[in-house]
Every structure is written in C-alpha cells, then in structure tokens.
Design a protein around this motif. Sequence first.
Motif, PDB file in Angstrom:
ATOM      1  N   GLU A 277      -6.775   4.490  -8.123  1.00  0.00           N
ATOM      2  CA  GLU A 277      -5.734   3.511  -7.810  1.00  0.00           C
ATOM      3  C   GLU A 277      -5.432   3.473  -6.312  1.00  0.00           C
ATOM      4  N   ILE A 278      -5.761   4.548  -5.595  1.00  0.00           N
ATOM      5  CA  ILE A 278      -5.475   4.586  -4.160  1.00  0.00           C
ATOM      6  C   ILE A 278      -6.341   3.583  -3.398  1.00  0.00           C
TER       7      ILE A 278
ATOM      8  N   SER B  67      -5.247   0.181  -4.141  1.00  0.00           N
ATOM      9  CA  SER B  67      -4.023  -0.198  -3.433  1.00  0.00           C
ATOM     10  C   SER B  67      -4.358  -0.961  -2.155  1.00  0.00           C
TER      11      SER B  67
ATOM     12  N   VAL C  93       1.290   6.210  -7.389  1.00  0.00           N
ATOM     13  CA  VAL C  93       0.217   7.100  -7.847  1.00  0.00           C
ATOM     14  C   VAL C  93       0.729   8.534  -7.932  1.00  0.00           C
TER      15      VAL C  93
ATOM     16  N   ILE D 104       0.836  -1.204   0.000  1.00  0.00           N
ATOM     17  CA  ILE D 104       0.000   0.000   0.000  1.00  0.00           C
ATOM     18  C   ILE D 104       0.874   1.257   0.000  1.00  0.00           C
TER      19      ILE D 104
ATOM     20  N   TYR E  90       2.505   1.626  -3.416  1.00  0.00           N
ATOM     21  CA  TYR E  90       1.526   1.921  -4.455  1.00  0.00           C
ATOM     22  C   TYR E  90       1.053   3.367  -4.398  1.00  0.00           C
ATOM     23  N   ILE E  91       0.905   3.906  -3.200  1.00  0.00           N
ATOM     24  CA  ILE E  91       0.513   5.311  -3.081  1.00  0.00           C
ATOM     25  C   ILE E  91       1.623   6.209  -3.641  1.00  0.00           C
TER      26      ILE E  91
END
Length: 207
Positions: A77-78, A81, A60, A53, A56-57
């Motif tokens: 996408e957040i 995630s 973004v 997570i 992934y943030i």
Amino acid sequence: MDYEKIIIYIIGLNFLALGIVLNISTGLGVAALSSSIYTTSQIFHMLLGTASIIWYIMFVGIQCLLSKRITKEYLLEIPLSFVFGYLNDFYDYIIHITPSSFVYSLLLLCIALLCISLGVYLTSETNFVLNPGDGIVKTISEVFHYPFYNVKNMFDISMILCSLVLSWITHNPIMGIGIGTIISAVMIGRLIKVWQYLLQKRLFIEV
C-alpha cells in the motif's frame, strides 16, 4: 483471468481519484475521507497528492497496529500511496470546473459520489492492493467484524473530525467541509452497497 481483475482494478483507481477531484470542484465541501487530506494540503501549502501520501502512510501504520502484523499487502500500500497521490494530482491538473449554480453543484456532487463509491467497490472487490484509505477500512472491518460499508461510514465521519481538530490546533479556519462533506460521509458507504448489488454477479463471479 487475473488480467481482467487488473483492468477492473485500474479502472477503480481512476474512478476513485476522479471522484475525489470532482467532489472538491463542487464547492460544497470535499469528500469525507479527503477532508483531512485537503485540510492538510491547505494548511501546509502542499499538493493534494503529497498530503494524501502522508495520510496514507499513516493509515498503513495503523493497519499494522490493529492487526498486530506486517503483511505484504500492507507494505504494498505504500508504493500505491505514491501512485494514487500522483493520480489525484493528475486529475486535479486537468479538471477545472466551477459550478455556476447550486443545482449544478449538487449534480456534480452526485456524479462525484457515484465515482468515489464505484472506485472503492471495484478496487476492494478485486482483492488486489487497496489504497490505504480503503485498506484501513477493510482492516477495521476484519478486526472488529463489522460490515465494510458500515465501517466506511464511521471512518469517513472520523476523518471529518480529524479535519476539524487539525484546523483548531493550527488556529486555522475550517476548510473544505460543507454540506457535500456530510452527504458523502452518509452516502458513500450506502452507495458501495448499491454497486455491490448491481455488479457483484456481473463482474466478480465470472472474473
């Protein structure tokens, strides 16, 4: 017909999460994209999903910077995630495989790479929200006009380098990187191209 794409998308997410966990189980090194995530989870003693997570943030944010815009697709996408992070933790919880030989590890690695590449292909071709690890690859591909599978190879290698740097600056040993990591960095982009050849007309012209 969108419901068919939704089903394909969900299947793709599950293949991707399953492949990541299987790759870790090989003992040959984690998938290249997951190497920085795995290293983060080990150094800071957090769940694999939690580390994913965080990364992934960041992905973004990089997408927004590269494209110089903030879009609905990026913002979606957040929450994805978090969903994908929990999906990783789910498969990590239910799968407990310890290969008994090097040959078994290689066989498991082949299955893992097939799952990961299929998951990436299915989720990207539906044109729904990508998991940020693939979303950033697609953004780089679009901004710099390189084929997706070529960017995927380069990005995976960069994640290995990030893992090495992270281990170095925190004075920790190299973790999760092995022959399987190198193989995944080289092969996943090529396998995506194979899935595209095999499934493009079968799935995504009719859907």
